[in-house]
Motif scaffolding. Structure first.
Motif, mmCIF file in Angstrom:
data_model
loop_
_atom_site.group_PDB
_atom_site.id
_atom_site.type_symbol
_atom_site.label_atom_id
_atom_site.label_comp_id
_atom_site.label_asym_id
_atom_site.label_seq_id
_atom_site.Cartn_x
_atom_site.Cartn_y
_atom_site.Cartn_z
ATOM 1 N N GLY A 111 -24.586 -10.688 10.337
ATOM 2 C CA GLY A 111 -23.411 -9.856 10.560
ATOM 3 C C GLY A 111 -22.282 -10.203 9.612
ATOM 4 N N LEU A 112 -22.083 -11.486 9.379
ATOM 5 C CA LEU A 112 -21.042 -11.920 8.457
ATOM 6 C C LEU A 112 -21.239 -11.316 7.076
ATOM 7 N N PHE A 113 -22.470 -11.310 6.584
ATOM 8 C CA PHE A 113 -22.739 -10.788 5.250
ATOM 9 C C PHE A 113 -22.564 -9.272 5.192
ATOM 10 N N ILE A 114 -22.904 -8.576 6.282
ATOM 11 C CA ILE A 114 -22.664 -7.131 6.334
ATOM 12 C C ILE A 114 -21.163 -6.855 6.312
ATOM 13 N N TRP A 115 -20.414 -7.608 7.101
ATOM 14 C CA TRP A 115 -18.953 -7.445 7.134
ATOM 15 C C TRP A 115 -18.328 -7.867 5.798
ATOM 16 N N LEU A 116 -18.954 -8.805 5.093
ATOM 17 C CA LEU A 116 -18.462 -9.181 3.771
ATOM 18 C C LEU A 116 -18.565 -8.008 2.802
ATOM 19 N N GLU A 117 -19.671 -7.281 2.858
ATOM 20 C CA GLU A 117 -19.818 -6.127 1.971
ATOM 21 C C GLU A 117 -18.748 -5.085 2.277
ATOM 22 N N PHE A 118 -18.560 -4.779 3.547
ATOM 23 C CA PHE A 118 -17.539 -3.805 3.910
ATOM 24 C C PHE A 118 -16.136 -4.334 3.611
ATOM 25 N N GLY A 119 -15.891 -5.602 3.939
ATOM 26 C CA GLY A 119 -14.564 -6.164 3.765
ATOM 27 C C GLY A 119 -14.131 -6.241 2.318
ATOM 28 N N THR A 120 -15.057 -6.476 1.403
ATOM 29 C CA THR A 120 -14.702 -6.515 -0.014
ATOM 30 C C THR A 120 -14.588 -5.108 -0.604
ATOM 31 N N MET A 121 -15.245 -4.144 0.012
ATOM 32 C CA MET A 121 -15.083 -2.749 -0.399
ATOM 33 C C MET A 121 -13.749 -2.182 0.069
ATOM 34 N N PHE A 122 -13.350 -2.573 1.296
ATOM 35 C CA PHE A 122 -12.126 -2.049 1.910
ATOM 36 C C PHE A 122 -11.273 -3.221 2.391
ATOM 37 N N PRO A 123 -10.515 -3.868 1.499
ATOM 38 C CA PRO A 123 -9.723 -5.046 1.884
ATOM 39 C C PRO A 123 -8.454 -4.680 2.654
ATOM 40 N N ARG A 124 -8.651 -4.118 3.842
ATOM 41 C CA ARG A 124 -7.548 -3.727 4.711
ATOM 42 C C ARG A 124 -7.724 -4.370 6.072
ATOM 43 N N SER A 125 -6.615 -4.527 6.784
ATOM 44 C CA SER A 125 -6.690 -5.030 8.160
ATOM 45 C C SER A 125 -7.349 -3.989 9.055
ATOM 46 N N GLY A 126 -8.002 -4.478 10.104
ATOM 47 C CA GLY A 126 -8.601 -3.570 11.069
ATOM 48 C C GLY A 126 -10.068 -3.807 11.329
ATOM 49 N N GLY A 127 -10.781 -4.429 10.386
ATOM 50 C CA GLY A 127 -12.188 -4.728 10.607
ATOM 51 C C GLY A 127 -13.020 -3.490 10.863
ATOM 52 N N GLU A 128 -13.744 -3.490 11.972
ATOM 53 C CA GLU A 128 -14.672 -2.403 12.279
ATOM 54 C C GLU A 128 -13.992 -1.043 12.288
ATOM 55 N N LYS A 129 -12.745 -0.996 12.687
ATOM 56 C CA LYS A 129 -12.020 0.267 12.704
ATOM 57 C C LYS A 129 -12.012 0.913 11.325
ATOM 58 N N VAL A 130 -11.766 0.129 10.292
ATOM 59 C CA VAL A 130 -11.734 0.637 8.918
ATOM 60 C C VAL A 130 -13.119 1.084 8.473
ATOM 61 N N TYR A 131 -14.132 0.292 8.774
ATOM 62 C CA TYR A 131 -15.477 0.584 8.294
ATOM 63 C C TYR A 131 -16.065 1.824 8.977
ATOM 64 N N LEU A 132 -15.795 1.974 10.269
ATOM 65 C CA LEU A 132 -16.254 3.173 10.969
ATOM 66 C C LEU A 132 -15.573 4.422 10.427
ATOM 67 N N GLU A 133 -14.271 4.321 10.131
ATOM 68 C CA GLU A 133 -13.548 5.469 9.586
ATOM 69 C C GLU A 133 -14.072 5.852 8.209
ATOM 70 N N ALA A 134 -14.486 4.877 7.413
ATOM 71 C CA ALA A 134 -14.979 5.153 6.064
ATOM 72 C C ALA A 134 -16.330 5.855 6.094
ATOM 73 N N VAL A 135 -17.132 5.581 7.113
ATOM 74 C CA VAL A 135 -18.495 6.137 7.176
ATOM 75 C C VAL A 135 -18.531 7.418 8.007
ATOM 76 N N TYR A 136 -17.989 7.360 9.221
ATOM 77 C CA TYR A 136 -18.100 8.483 10.168
ATOM 78 C C TYR A 136 -16.809 9.294 10.122
ATOM 79 N N ARG A 137 -16.718 10.135 9.142
ATOM 80 C CA ARG A 137 -15.484 10.871 8.858
ATOM 81 C C ARG A 137 -15.359 12.141 9.696
#
Length: 551
Positions: A111-137
């Motif tokens: 999970g850490l490595f998956i979140w690392l990929e997302f976190g380095t793509m979208f270096p914003r606060s919010g964690g899963e909230k940001v990643y879900l918004e980027a994918v499920y538009r």
């Protein structure tokens, strides 16, 4: 802009010689990745641009050391001091219990490595909230509202339960020693005092915490005191375990539990799934930096280093601590210890010496408030308007409104029924919807790999790790509905499947809330929602919706 997004200087940055020296050694590619995130409009999470989302607050001031401590401080809470007994009771054997702790580390690592990929793509606060918004538009804002329901109602209530329980068994010894009567409301009063104190400390006087714990301008380093105590306690448990295994203590047979370690192991998938939720909750915190990325200096590099380092430290300590527990007490004693296995350990080894531990509530509260603030910044309708909840009122530096959102459910859990029932149930009910979110995020990872193959990815997780994480999340969503070996689960008299239904119900409530906000109410009252952006006095940019009457 005359500067890059995360080049805001502070005294802390100027004084942090180690971090600065490391930054000078960054490769050209690392520097390019940190200065050039994805500018594809089809990847932008939410309504706010990167610059708007990161505006306001105290800027980027957290380095590698601070972020590593933020992760360690979140992971090493009370889970390792409390949950081993319920995990052992669920799976039936010491060997199976230890294997689950290893599995928990492997899943957290993936999970850490998956979140690392997302976190380095979208270096914003919010964690899963940001990643879900980027994918499920689409449907628009559905992912945001569903995540908000989980984050506000469930995502951080376990900390309140932990505070209530841990402070009770820490402070009860102090009160007894002082000759004072101890009741249930005495324990709850202590817990409430702590959670209110932490909220006000973060929200009103962040600099006082800094002056107390560190002269540097870093608003969360006062965690280090509580964190140091947690680590010292855990290290003490580990070292004491080695001494116990040497046979030089009052424990008669320290190797008893390790003979036929797998005897009595459960054969029920439900038992293993439920126990795994508790293990993963104990490891929860490896994604803590992802929630506060707006405050992280050189976020790509920092996340790459702090994540694996923090999780690795905790995993080693956790495994050794479990060995220590099993060396100091028999399986029967641990089963009967309830949620205070650390108290049993110290009692068996030292007799009348009282146990001491502090919870990770300060660290949890810090990250929780930032997630709540990010949700409000996206325009999610909340009482009193989302501008208030998105602000850094009243100091302009720390989100007290976001802390209040976290405070309310924590207080509810603290004054809830006795912790021997609430504590394990909260761990389970929090873990189930989180696995639903994990499932959608890892699916989203593969979707973006296919849909946006040329997107900038400063870090790419090895795909077999993502597949393993996907398979584990799927198993953990199905297995809890299978009947456990004892027929009742680990939270009787509550039905064994109740926590699954509660978790699903919370997320479904988010869907209903979204439907009422975006579809039902506009249709009934004849208006459409028009978004606009406003800049608050503290520099925070928020999305605000107005209702335009349809002619």
């Amino acid at each position: 802009m005359s500067t890059t997004w995360w080049s805001r200087k502070s005294k802390r940055q100027e004084e942090d010689q180690d971090d600065r020296a490391s930054e000078s050694q960054l490769s050209d590619e690392d520097q390019r990745n940190e200065k050039e995130p994805n500018d594809d409009a089809g990847l932008n999470p939410g309504e706010l641009t990167f610059e708007e989302d990161t505006a306001g607050g105290m800027g980027r001031y957290l380095g590698v050391t601070s972020c590593t401590l933020l992760i360690v401080g979140r992971i090493i809470g009370t889970g390792i001091f409390s949950t081993p007994s319920s995990i052992l009771s669920g799976v039936g054997s010491v060997g199976a219990s230890l294997m689950l702790w290893v599995l928990g580390f492997l899943l957290s690592f993936c999970g850490l490595f998956i979140w690392l990929e997302f976190g380095t793509m979208f270096p914003r606060s919010g964690g899963e909230k940001v990643y879900l918004e980027a994918v499920y538009r689409k449907p628009k804002y559905l992912a945001t509202v569903v995540f908000a329901a989980n984050a506000i109602l469930l995502g951080f209530t376990a900390s309140g339960c932990i505070v209530s329980h841990v402070l009770s068994w820490v402070n009860i010894r102090i009160l007894v020693a002082a000759g004072q009567p101890v009741g249930r409301w005495t324990e709850r009063g202590i817990a409430l005092g702590v959670i209110f104190f932490v909220t006000l400390l973060h929200g009103l006087t962040p600099k006082i915490g800094v002056l107390i714990m560190n002269v540097c301008k870093l608003s969360f380093l006062h965690y280090r005191f509580a964190l140091d105590i947690q680590i010292v306690i855990l290290l003490f448990v580990v070292i004491t375990g080695w001494v116990v295994l040497s046979g030089k203590t009052r424990v008669a047979d320290p190797h008893y539990n390790f003979r036929n370690a797998f005897a009595g192991s459960s054969t029920s998938s439900n038992d293993y799934a439920t126990a795994t939720f508790k293990v993963l909750n104990a490891y929860a915190g490896w994604s803590n930096v992802n929630y506060v990325m707006n405050n992280v200096r050189n976020p790509v590099r920092t996340l790459k280093i702090a994540g694996p380092l923090g999780l690795g430290i905790c995993a080693v300590l956790y495994l050794l601590a479990n060995v220590a527990y099993f060396s100091a007490a028999t399986k029967t004693e641990i089963d009967k210890s309830g949620v205070t296995v650390a108290a049993l350990f110290f009692g068996n080894v030292f007799g009348s010496v009282a146990e001491r531990a502090l919870s990770n509530v300060i660290t949890v509260t810090f990250a929780a408030s930032r997630v709540n603030q990010e949700l409000a910044k996206e325009g999610i309708p909340l009482p009193f308007g989302n501008k208030f909840w998105a602000s850094n009122w009243p100091t302009g530096k720390s989100p007290l409104p976001g802390l209040i959102i976290h405070l309310i459910p924590s207080v509810i859990v603290i004054i809830a029924p006795p912790p021997n029932i609430v504590y394990p149930f909260i761990l389970d009910v929090e873990g189930y919807p989180q696995q639903i979110i994990n499932l959608f995020i890892v699916i989203g990872l593969f979707y973006l790999r296919w849909k946006k193959p040329d997107a900038v990815r400063p870090f790419k997780v090895w795909w077999p790790l993502a597949v393993f994480f996907l398979a584990a999340a799927s198993f953990l969503l199905i297995a809890p509905f299978l009947k456990p070996a004892n027929g009742v689960g680990d939270t009787p008299p509550l039905p064994y499947y109740l926590y699954c239904l509660v978790g699903i119900g919370i997320m479904f409530a988010g869907v209903l809330y979204w439907a009422a906000w975006r579809i039902l109410l506009p249709k009934v009252f004849g208006y459409e929602l028009l978004p606009r952006k406003e800049t608050l006095d503290d520099g925070t940019v928020v999305t605000v919706f107005s209702n335009k009457k349809i002619q």
